[in-house]
Design a protein around this motif. Structure first.
Motif, PDB file in Angstrom:
ATOM      1  N   ARG A 221       0.840  -1.193   0.000  1.00  0.00           N
ATOM      2  CA  ARG A 221       0.000   0.000   0.000  1.00  0.00           C
ATOM      3  C   ARG A 221       0.878   1.247   0.000  1.00  0.00           C
ATOM      4  O   ARG A 221       2.003   1.240   0.498  1.00  0.00           O
ATOM      5  N   THR A 222       0.345   2.331  -0.532  1.00  0.00           N
ATOM      6  CA  THR A 222       1.070   3.601  -0.603  1.00  0.00           C
ATOM      7  C   THR A 222       0.872   4.380   0.689  1.00  0.00           C
ATOM      8  O   THR A 222      -0.257   4.588   1.135  1.00  0.00           O
ATOM      9  N   GLY A 223       1.992   4.804   1.280  1.00  0.00           N
ATOM     10  CA  GLY A 223       1.929   5.524   2.545  1.00  0.00           C
ATOM     11  C   GLY A 223       2.628   6.863   2.481  1.00  0.00           C
ATOM     12  O   GLY A 223       3.104   7.303   1.429  1.00  0.00           O
ATOM     13  N   LEU A 308      -4.133   2.565  -0.317  1.00  0.00           N
ATOM     14  CA  LEU A 308      -3.385   3.446   0.582  1.00  0.00           C
ATOM     15  C   LEU A 308      -3.186   2.814   1.956  1.00  0.00           C
ATOM     16  O   LEU A 308      -4.004   2.027   2.433  1.00  0.00           O
ATOM     17  N   ARG A 309      -2.084   3.208   2.584  1.00  0.00           N
ATOM     18  CA  ARG A 309      -1.823   2.871   3.977  1.00  0.00           C
ATOM     19  C   ARG A 309      -2.304   4.001   4.885  1.00  0.00           C
ATOM     20  O   ARG A 309      -2.476   3.822   6.085  1.00  0.00           O
ATOM     21  N   ASP A 310      -2.475   5.165   4.284  1.00  0.00           N
ATOM     22  CA  ASP A 310      -2.892   6.361   5.029  1.00  0.00           C
ATOM     23  C   ASP A 310      -3.966   7.069   4.209  1.00  0.00           C
ATOM     24  O   ASP A 310      -3.686   7.667   3.178  1.00  0.00           O
ATOM     25  N   ALA A 311      -5.187   6.997   4.674  1.00  0.00           N
ATOM     26  CA  ALA A 311      -6.323   7.526   3.916  1.00  0.00           C
ATOM     27  C   ALA A 311      -6.328   9.042   3.841  1.00  0.00           C
ATOM     28  O   ALA A 311      -7.107   9.622   3.064  1.00  0.00           O
ATOM     29  N   GLU A 322       7.304   7.639  -2.158  1.00  0.00           N
ATOM     30  CA  GLU A 322       8.254   6.634  -2.621  1.00  0.00           C
ATOM     31  C   GLU A 322       8.177   5.381  -1.755  1.00  0.00           C
ATOM     32  O   GLU A 322       9.174   4.691  -1.538  1.00  0.00           O
ATOM     33  N   SER A 323       6.972   5.091  -1.266  1.00  0.00           N
ATOM     34  CA  SER A 323       6.764   3.852  -0.519  1.00  0.00           C
ATOM     35  C   SER A 323       7.299   2.674  -1.324  1.00  0.00           C
ATOM     36  O   SER A 323       7.175   2.632  -2.555  1.00  0.00           O
ATOM     37  N   GLN A 324       7.852   1.712  -0.623  1.00  0.00           N
ATOM     38  CA  GLN A 324       8.579   0.618  -1.263  1.00  0.00           C
ATOM     39  C   GLN A 324       7.674  -0.547  -1.664  1.00  0.00           C
ATOM     40  O   GLN A 324       6.481  -0.547  -1.405  1.00  0.00           O
ATOM     41  N   GLU A 325       8.305  -1.527  -2.319  1.00  0.00           N
ATOM     42  CA  GLU A 325       7.671  -2.808  -2.675  1.00  0.00           C
ATOM     43  C   GLU A 325       6.430  -2.634  -3.555  1.00  0.00           C
ATOM     44  O   GLU A 325       5.390  -3.251  -3.333  1.00  0.00           O
TER      45      GLU A 325
END
Length: 755
Positions: A221-223, A308-311, A322-325
């Motif tokens: 997820r994108t954070g 997303l990791r952060d809504a 630039e969240s990984q993986e």
């Protein structure tokens, strides 16, 4: 929140925008407005700011980097060159190998563990994106003074990050370097290399083609971690107040990356993607613009579909994160269901976020509102081009005139002996096992050679024993004295290391680490080093397949030494015939290959004994390097040499000591005619190697060297075994050192400094 949509931006040209805060110059912002015919939206401004950063656009370096293409040697092995995620070379038997080295310098200073870990993760995904299975990693590292308190903060974290991430992925760490120098205080260099293997038909490229094909984002997820991370951090200098900007450093999850690797390889096996790109520096901004730019049409993206990791993230933050993986794939509609099935099998989140369109624009929407409408090439490939002024530094002549050859030398045998011990115990020449033992070097079972060998080597076919060898080298002290020669010496040493193991050098990747491009002296160093490397690759026949430029490596006005790190990849038909460093058989004859001259500029001896940097580096003779390489490869292949070690930092005595310690055997040496003991031991003349030759092969080996015109001088014999305390390193008429004494000196330094 009110969004800056495209329509609103076109109708409000005078709205103030934070272009300066995002790292853009005034003329760059004006150029963006000219391209779009209006002011950019907030999302567009975010994309241009990260993609036009120094790290992503190479705006200060590309005018010099073009030499790597203009001067490229002809090569039948090169399959994919500069411009893709990584270069690809043909190694025979239907196999292709991809490799690349990149930097994660600034993030690793701010947050050593995560900076180094995500450096490994990013380079692994570059290799994966080419269609290859990653098989090994390497890490060339540079730190400040070994006894500086901040080195004790940075180094353990960096090493733990590299080991933790790579070990969790199950990738052997087979080589690299660790160098200490006060010039890297506050600006450590954490360069990461990965090697991958595939069949020719499995090569994948980063392009979005085929109208109607779907754009799928899959992985983590994108954070909010890594927003503007590498792209911003690598485009500015640090001030003297120390670490800051911690939120900008990405956070890695190696277990998620392992799932992503296996998921992606299964997707490749089923031929489900038309194009693919990893998400690294600049995140989605980079992946979408580069895929669209290299493709045949446009692209439409629904940004609100991104998992997303952060809504609470704004569209701009999502584009800059630039969240990984994470990876982005272009998939035909009929293959989407199977693609998503495989992702679900591997517990990898995947979402269709857009599609390839007939148009020429990259269009991004947020809950139905258009927030981006840009020509993708202007974002990804047509950024600013700077012709930075450059000028030979005013201090360069004085530096070169401060001749290291005139430094005081040992006055007697006792001083000579003491300086040998001091050299092998110095941080740069001491054993790095405290560091490398934290890396798994043999996982997967195909590691043939690893640290502290001259090059790392892995088997890529278990039936035929086909393998590849890789070495990385770079001497910032040499490059400070003469950037042109210094870059060629880095190339020559890496080339020599690969050949010493028995592999034929094929191609290079590089990581060019320098200070601020806004300093004309630094740009002169960069221009000279790049020119030297391009000229050297042309002469050696080793094309540049890709790499990385890392600028702004300085604190305030103090730049690092110019540090071009060169990775050379070679192929060996049968890894069972590789040549190790270790002297392993008593009675074998020790030969010195090449010519030794009084060359001490930038040498380890001048640094360790006199804390001196001045004079000229060793002379480079690339024709001699090629000849030496041919002899080393032939000797390995035909069973004429059982051990080989290149001569570089620390000269002959360092190489002999390492070969003795590696094999637990002693060596009795004699100074050849025409040399004095000091020059024989400590000179760093290039184009040399020391080899152990079985007595039965001596005539055949010396005949080969004589016929080819390579000086080969017998300088001693392997004698004595450490296990029964008979092993010494003896220089006839000068001194004798018990191998146990050398081992204690060599192995105690790093643990003592870092414990």
């Amino acid at each position: 929140m009110t969004l800056d949509t495209v329509k609103h931006a076109a109708g409000t040209p005078d709205v103030s925008q934070p272009w300066k805060e995002l790292g853009l110059k005034e003329d760059e912002y004006a150029r963006i407005r000219e391209i779009l015919g209006r002011r950019p939206t907030g999302a567009e401004l975010a994309m241009y700011s990260v993609m036009w950063s120094e790290h992503c656009s190479y705006k200060s370096s590309k005018v010099h980097l073009k030499q790597f293409g203009e001067k490229a040697p002809e090569s039948d092995a090169l399959l994919v060159g500069i411009g893709e995620n990584a270069g690809v070379v043909d190694v025979g038997q239907g196999y292709a190998v991809t490799f690349k080295v990149e930097s994660h310098n600034h993030p690793s200073y701010i947050e050593p563990y995560q900076g180094a870990a995500t450096g490994v993760g990013g380079i692994v995904r570059d290799i994966l994106a080419m269609g290859a299975r990653p098989v090994a990693v390497m890490d060339p590292l540079r730190f400040g003074a070994a006894d500086h308190p901040d080195t004790k903060r940075v180094l353990p974290g960096v090493v733990a990050g590299i080991g933790g991430y790579g070990n969790c992925l199950g990738l052997p760490n087979i080589g690299g370097e660790v160098v200490f120098d006060s010039c890297y205080q506050g600006n450590p260099l954490v360069n990461a290399l990965c090697v991958g293997v595939m069949k020719h038909e499995d090569i994948h490229l980063a392009k979005a083609s085929g109208t109607g094909n779907k754009v799928i984002l899959y992985g983590a997820r994108t954070g909010g971690d890594g927003i503007g991370g590498v792209s911003v951090l690598a485009s500015e200098t640090f001030d003297s107040t120390g670490p800051s900007r911690r939120p900008a450093v990405q956070v890695g999850d190696p277990f998620q990356e392992k799932l992503l690797i296996e998921c992606t390889l299964e997707i490749f096996r089923e031929n489900l993607v038309d194009g693919i790109q990893d998400l690294g520096g600049a995140g989605l901004s980079c992946a979408t613009s580069e895929l669209a730019s290299a493709g045949s049409g446009g692209m439409r993206v629904e940004l609100d579909r991104v998992h997303l990791r952060d809504a609470t993230l704004s569209p701009e933050e999502i584009l800059m994160s630039e969240s990984q993986e994470r990876m982005c794939a272009i998939v035909e509609p009929g293959k989407v269901d199977r693609f998503l099935e495989i992702c679900e099998k591997w517990d990898v989140i995947a979402t269709v976020i857009g599609e390839v369109t007939e148009g020429s624009q990259l269009e991004i929407f947020w809950h139905g509102e258009q927030i981006v409408d840009v020509p993708p090439r202007t974002v990804a490939h047509e950024g600013p081009v700077y012709h930075r002024p450059y000028e030979r530094p005013s201090w360069q002549d004085a530096l070169q005139a401060d001749d290291a050859n005139k430094l005081a030398r040992p006055a007697n045998s006792d001083e000579l002996r003491a300086q040998v011990l001091k050299l092998v115990a110095s941080p740069n020449q001491a054993s790095k096992s405290w560091i490398t033992d934290q890396y798994d070097r043999f996982v997967q079972g195909n590691t043939i050679l690893a640290q502290p060998e001259d090059s790392g080597m892995v088997r890529i076919d278990e039936e035929t024993n086909l393998g590849v060898a890789v070495a990385t080298d770079g001497n910032g002290r040499y490059a400070k004295l003469d950037p042109y020669a210094g870059a060629q010496l880095a190339l020559a040493e890496s080339y020599r290391n690969v050949a010493a193991s028995g592999a034929k050098p094929l191609a290079i990747s590089n990581c060019l680490n320098f200070g601020s491009p806004e300093d004309p002296a630094v740009m002169w160093q960069f221009a000279e080093a790049t020119r030297g490397l391009a000229d050297g690759c042309l002469e050696l026949g080793t094309p540049v397949t890709g790499g990385n430029v890392s600028l702004y490596n300085q604190t305030g006005e103090t730049a690092i030494h110019p540090t071009p790190v060169v990775a050379v990849l070679g192929v060996i038909d049968d890894v069972t015939r590789r040549t190790p460093v270790a002297f392993a058989e008593e009675g074998q004859l020790i030969y010195l290959l090449g010519e030794t001259r009084e060359e001490f500029g930038g040498s380890a001896w001048s640094q360790v004994v006199h804390d001196h940097l001045g004079g000229l580096p060793p002379v480079v003779d690339l024709e001699r390097e090629k000849l030496l390489g041919e002899i080393l490869i032939a000797g390995s292949r035909d069973g004429m040499i059982d051990a080989a070690h290149d001569l570089s930092d620390g000269g002959l005595i360092q190489a002999v000591t390492e070969s003795c310690l590696r094999g637990g055997k002693g060596a009795r040496l004699v100074v050849p005619d025409g040399l004095d003991a000091f020059t024989f031991l400590f000179s760093e003349s290039a184009g040399r190697a020391v080899v152990a030759v079985p007595r039965s092969e001596e005539l055949r080996f010396t005949d080969m060297c004589g016929a080819r015109g390579l000086p080969a001088t017998r300088i001693g014999v392997v004698d004595g075994t450490e296990s029964d305390s008979t092993a010494v390193v003896e220089l006839q008429g000068e001194f004798s050192l018990q191998l146990s004494e050398l081992r204690e000196a060599h192995e105690a330094t790093i643990p003592g400094l870092l414990a």
